[in-house]
Design an enzyme around this catalytic site. Structure first.
Site, PDB file in Angstrom:
ATOM      1  N   HIS A   1       0.611  -1.204   0.115  1.00 30.03           N
ATOM      2  CA  HIS A   1      -0.217   0.039  -0.040  1.00 30.03           C
ATOM      3  C   HIS A   1       0.788   1.186   0.136  1.00 30.03           C
ATOM      4  CE1 HIS A   1       0.697  -1.247   4.068  1.00 30.03           C
ATOM      5  NE2 HIS A   1       0.924   0.021   4.447  1.00 30.03           N
TER       6      HIS A   1
ATOM      7  N   HIS B   1       0.748   5.429   1.267  1.00 30.15           N
ATOM      8  CA  HIS B   1      -0.062   6.190   2.165  1.00 30.15           C
ATOM      9  C   HIS B   1       0.099   7.748   1.327  1.00 30.15           C
ATOM     10  CE1 HIS B   1       0.153   3.906   6.136  1.00 30.15           C
ATOM     11  NE2 HIS B   1       1.253   3.306   5.362  1.00 30.15           N
TER      12      HIS B   1
END
Ligand code: 5GP
Length: 142
Positions: free
Chosen positions: A106, A108
């Protein structure tokens, strides 16, 4: 949490991808899903995850980066515009020693304003109403 050496389908983001855990969704296409971080480091903190099962940067197949990063850029533009931020910090952790706590790749996307300090990583849980309102602002800017 110790590093995993193989991808585990029971990680939190895999459950969100399968719809087993709810999220405040911002964007979804065939390659990626973007949603609000439940413990935001700033207003509008958004996560973008690939639909590909990959623990981190090292684990992601080379030929899957293109559409995923296009999604990261698309959502990053909307986060900055929707939250009306002065800057945008992008973070991506690889391994627990680097601060990674969820072992599904992922990025951010964290809005920044001059003089507004960054909150702690995985600190306070945000109120659902605040997450919903910020998700709406970002969706409107897509
Ligand atoms: P990492 O530490 O692996 O880079 O980031 C994991 C992020 O996921 C943290 O910022 C944390 O706040 C967020 N997070 C952890 N659990 C959940 C959850 O159940 N839902 C959402 N939306 N975010 C989560």
């Amino acid at each position: 949490m110790p590093d995993k050496h193989t991808y585990r389908a029971d990680n939190i983001f895999a459950k969100i991808l399968r719809g087993e855990i709810p999220c405040h969704k911002v964007y979804e296409d065939e390659h990626a899903l973007a949603f609000m971080d439940i413990m935001p480091q700033a207003e509008g903190h958004t996560l973008v995850i690939p639909k590909q099962n990959a623990m981190n940067l090292f684990d992601m197949p080379e030929d899957r980066w293109g559409p995923y990063m296009q999604c990261v850029q698309k959502v990053a533009r909307a986060v900055k515009a929707g939250m009306n931020s002065e800057g945008l910090l992008i973070q991506q952790f690889n391994g627990s020693a680097a601060g990674q706590t969820v072992f599904h790749l992922h990025f951010h996307l964290i809005p920044r304003w001059e003089g507004v300090p960054l909150r702690r990583h995985t600190g306070e849980m945000e109120k659902p109403a605040v997450l919903a309102a910020n998700a709406e602002r970002i969706r409107a800017a897509l």
